[in-house]
Structures are given as structure tokens and as C-alpha cells.
Design a protein around this motif. Structure first.
Motif, PDB file in Angstrom:
ATOM      1  N   LEU A 148       4.100   1.477  -6.592  1.00 53.43           N
ATOM      2  CA  LEU A 148       4.408   0.307  -5.760  1.00 53.43           C
ATOM      3  C   LEU A 148       5.807   0.410  -5.187  1.00 53.43           C
ATOM      4  CD1 LEU A 148       2.894  -2.736  -7.662  1.00 53.43           C
ATOM      5  CD2 LEU A 148       2.380  -1.979  -5.353  1.00 53.43           C
ATOM      6  N   LYS A 149       6.748   0.982  -5.972  1.00 54.60           N
ATOM      7  CA  LYS A 149       8.132   1.070  -5.500  1.00 54.60           C
ATOM      8  C   LYS A 149       8.240   2.086  -4.363  1.00 54.60           C
ATOM      9  CE  LYS A 149      12.841   1.396  -7.141  1.00 54.60           C
ATOM     10  NZ  LYS A 149      13.417   2.742  -7.054  1.00 54.60           N
ATOM     11  N   ILE A 150       7.527   3.216  -4.502  1.00 51.53           N
ATOM     12  CA  ILE A 150       7.640   4.267  -3.493  1.00 51.53           C
ATOM     13  C   ILE A 150       6.885   3.880  -2.220  1.00 51.53           C
ATOM     14  CG2 ILE A 150       7.034   6.646  -2.944  1.00 51.53           C
ATOM     15  CD1 ILE A 150       7.542   7.375  -5.796  1.00 51.53           C
ATOM     16  N   GLY A 168       5.168   0.801  -1.565  1.00 53.32           N
ATOM     17  CA  GLY A 168       4.990  -0.599  -1.202  1.00 53.32           C
ATOM     18  C   GLY A 168       3.517  -0.974  -1.245  1.00 53.32           C
ATOM     19  N   LEU A 201       3.972   0.863 -11.300  1.00 53.25           N
ATOM     20  CA  LEU A 201       5.238   0.352 -10.767  1.00 53.25           C
ATOM     21  C   LEU A 201       5.909   1.389  -9.881  1.00 53.25           C
ATOM     22  CD1 LEU A 201       6.728  -1.586 -13.815  1.00 53.25           C
ATOM     23  CD2 LEU A 201       5.627  -2.479 -11.773  1.00 53.25           C
ATOM     24  N   VAL A 202       5.875   2.670 -10.342  1.00 50.42           N
ATOM     25  CA  VAL A 202       6.476   3.731  -9.533  1.00 50.42           C
ATOM     26  C   VAL A 202       5.780   3.822  -8.183  1.00 50.42           C
ATOM     27  CG1 VAL A 202       6.713   6.235  -9.372  1.00 50.42           C
ATOM     28  CG2 VAL A 202       7.326   5.076 -11.469  1.00 50.42           C
TER      29      VAL A 202
END
Lengths: 73, 241
Positions: free
Chosen positions: B132-134, B136, B129-130
């Protein structure tokens, strides 16, 4: 308590990692291949064979990469 | 002789049910409560004096914090300090579970695959998740090793997928197997010592004592490995190649 840069301690950590990694990639590769065989495609037993081989390659590659990274630092 | 796997069986002590879910209290749950309580108690006590010249407990706590901070800095860099609370909690919980489990009569929570599996899955999902958040959608390039020629892609992507999926598996199995195996060996050797009597029993007993020392070291090293690998996976999510 040893510092996290202690070479013996960090080396032990590295050594223990590689062995289990080999086992885990084999398990995952074999498991994926087996599930493809049993639920998705009528390819029994070749999915399992291919999965195991891919898992073995992945495990050896990971071990090699870990060792290489260790050599640099 | 007693079945060496017998100590790992769990029996319900207080039957509880929450919305149809079985949340009964057993030995493992009690051990987890004890561990959490002990960690909180020790650390608040270490913090309470707050003097410039540290007390004994305070210096131990400071050493621990420095140790965890060193791990995070080595693997994630300074920006990883955001995850310090998570990493420190994981490390302390696993370390205390491993060490307290060595007490005779206590239960080793980390010898249950459920516990280590949930930790490993949670940590691994968080790192995904981290990432993907940073990054994309660019994060999906972790599946493509840098410098791969195009014709090798159909081979390399499955291999990378397998080695990604193997991360939570190896993380959980390593901790669980090490703790279980250690306790089984201790149990078997001690059983031999008891059934051997005084004449020959001292031999397996001396092995038990020596292995007990080794187990204390293993308890520490396994906690260290679990947390440092958590840091490494988080670091991989931060820095793509």
C-alpha cells in the motif's frame, strides 16, 4: 548448508508449498462461506457450498500458477 | 503408554500478570529466551574475530548470511535487501526453535499455532502495508489477475480474495503441523520401542533413529520455506504482476 539455488532443495520447498496451499484455500473459502451463512445472509447452506467451491478453484489455480512459475525459472 | 500429545501441554512455571494480561513464564517462553540468547551469542562470537581468514564459526555465519541473501535476491531483487534484518531474524529464530526443540526434554516453540500464527499474520500484514505504501490504491489490483475479461471479474475477485487470505493460514499451519506431526510420530515410535522391550523393541527404535535424522532435515526445510514464502509475499508487494 545447501545453497538456495540447489535444485533439490528449492524443488522440495516448491513441492511442500502446493499441498498446504490447497488445504488453506479450502479452509478459508469454506470458513468465509460459513460465516456469511450464519451471520450475514439467510442463505444456509449455499454460502458454505459456494465458498468451498470457490476455495477449491482458488487452490487449484494457485497450484497451477506455482507450477507454471517454477517451469519458467 | 503415555498420551502422545502430552509433551505439547504447557504449564505455568512463574505466574506473572501485566496490566491484567497473563504473561506467565512457561516452558515455551523459556525456550524462546534460550533461542534468542543462543542466536545472539553465536553470531556475536562469530563476528568478534573479524579476521580475513575466517574461523570455523565465522564461516558458518558467513554461509548463513550468504544463504539468506541468496533467498532475498532470488525473490525480491536487490531492493529487497532493506528487509534483510527482518528476514534473517525470522529465519534464524525459526531454525533454532525447530532444531533446539529436537533435543530430548526441550520444548518446540514452533509446534504452537499461536506462535506460527502470529508470525504469519505479522509478516502478511507487513507485506500488505509495504504494498500500500509503494503503490497506493493501485495495490488493490493484486485482486485482479492480469488479462481477465470483464465478465469474469465477479468470479475472479472472490477467488483472488480467498487465495490472498489463505496465505497467512497456509504459512502458519504448514510450520505448526509439520513440527507437531514430526514430534508425535517420534514420541509414538519411541513409546513402542520402550514397551516392546529388547525382543522386538529394536525395530521401532531403529525407525526412531532414522526419523530423527529426517526431522533434522525437516526442521531446516520448514524454516527455509517459511522465510522464502515471506520473501515471495514481500516481492509480490514490490512488483505488481
Amino acid at each position: 548448508m545447501p545453497s538456495s539455488q540447489d535444485p533439490l532443495f528449492a524443488g522440495l520447498g516448491q513441492a511442500v508449498r502446493i499441498g498446504t496451499n490447497l488445504l488453506a484455500t479450502l479452509m478459508v473459502g469454506g470458513g468465509l462461506g460459513w460465516s456469511i451463512d450464519s451471520y450475514l445472509l439467510p442463505t444456509e447452506p449455499w454460502g458454505l457450498v459456494g465458498g468451498l467451491i470457490l476455495g477449491l478453484i482458488a487452490g487449484i489455480r494457485n497450484a497451477y500458477r506455482t507450477a507454471q512459475r517454477w517451469d519458467q525459472s | 503408554m503415555e498420551d502422545p500429545l502430552h509433551p505439547f501441554e504447557l504449564h505455568t512455571i512463574v505466574p506473572l500478570s501485566l496490566f491484567g494480561l497473563d504473561v506467565s513464564i512457561n516452558k515455551a517462553v523459556i525456550m524462546m529466551f534460550v533461542v534468542v540468547g543462543l542466536v545472539i551469542l553465536l553470531l556475536t562470537k562469530a563476528r568478534s574475530s573479524g579476521s580475513l581468514i575466517p574461523t570455523k564459526l565465522q564461516s558458518v555465519a558467513e554461509l548463513l548470511v550468504e544463504f539468506i541473501r541468496g533467498m532475498i535476491h532470488d525473490t525480491m531483487g536487490p531492493e529487497g535487501m532493506r528487509f534483510f534484518p527482518l528476514i534473517a531474524t525470522l529465519f534464524l529464530f525459526i531454525l533454532f526453535c525447530n532444531l533446539l526443540g529436537l533435543m530430548p526434554g526441550a520444548y518446540t516453540v514452533t509446534s504452537q499455532l499461536v506462535v506460527t500464527g502470529v508470525f504469519a499474520l505479522g509478516v502478511y500484514t507487513l507485506s500488505l502495508l509495504v504494498g500500500l505504501k509503494i503503490h497506493g490504491m493501485k495495490f488493490l489490483t493484486i485482486l485482479v489477475p492480469s488479462g481477465t475479461p470483464g465478465w469474469l471479474l465477479p468470479l475472479m475477485v472472490p477467488i483472488e480474495i480467498i487465495s490472498q487470505l489463505a496465505r497467512p493460514v497456509s504459512l502458519s499451519v504448514r510450520l505448526f503441523a509439520n513440527m507437531t506431526a514430526g514430534h508425535v510420530i517420534l514420541g509414538v515410535l519411541f513409546g513402542l520401542a520402550i514397551s516392546g522391550g529388547l525382543l522386538i523393541g529394536w525395530l521401532p527404535f531403529s525407525f526412531t533413529v532414522a526419523l530423527y535424522g529426517l526431522e533434522v532435515g525437516i526442521a531446516f526445510i520448514q524454516a527455509y520455506i517459511f522465510t522464502i514464502l515471506t520473501c515471495v509475499y514481500m516481492g509480490d508487494a514490490f512488483h505488481l504482476h
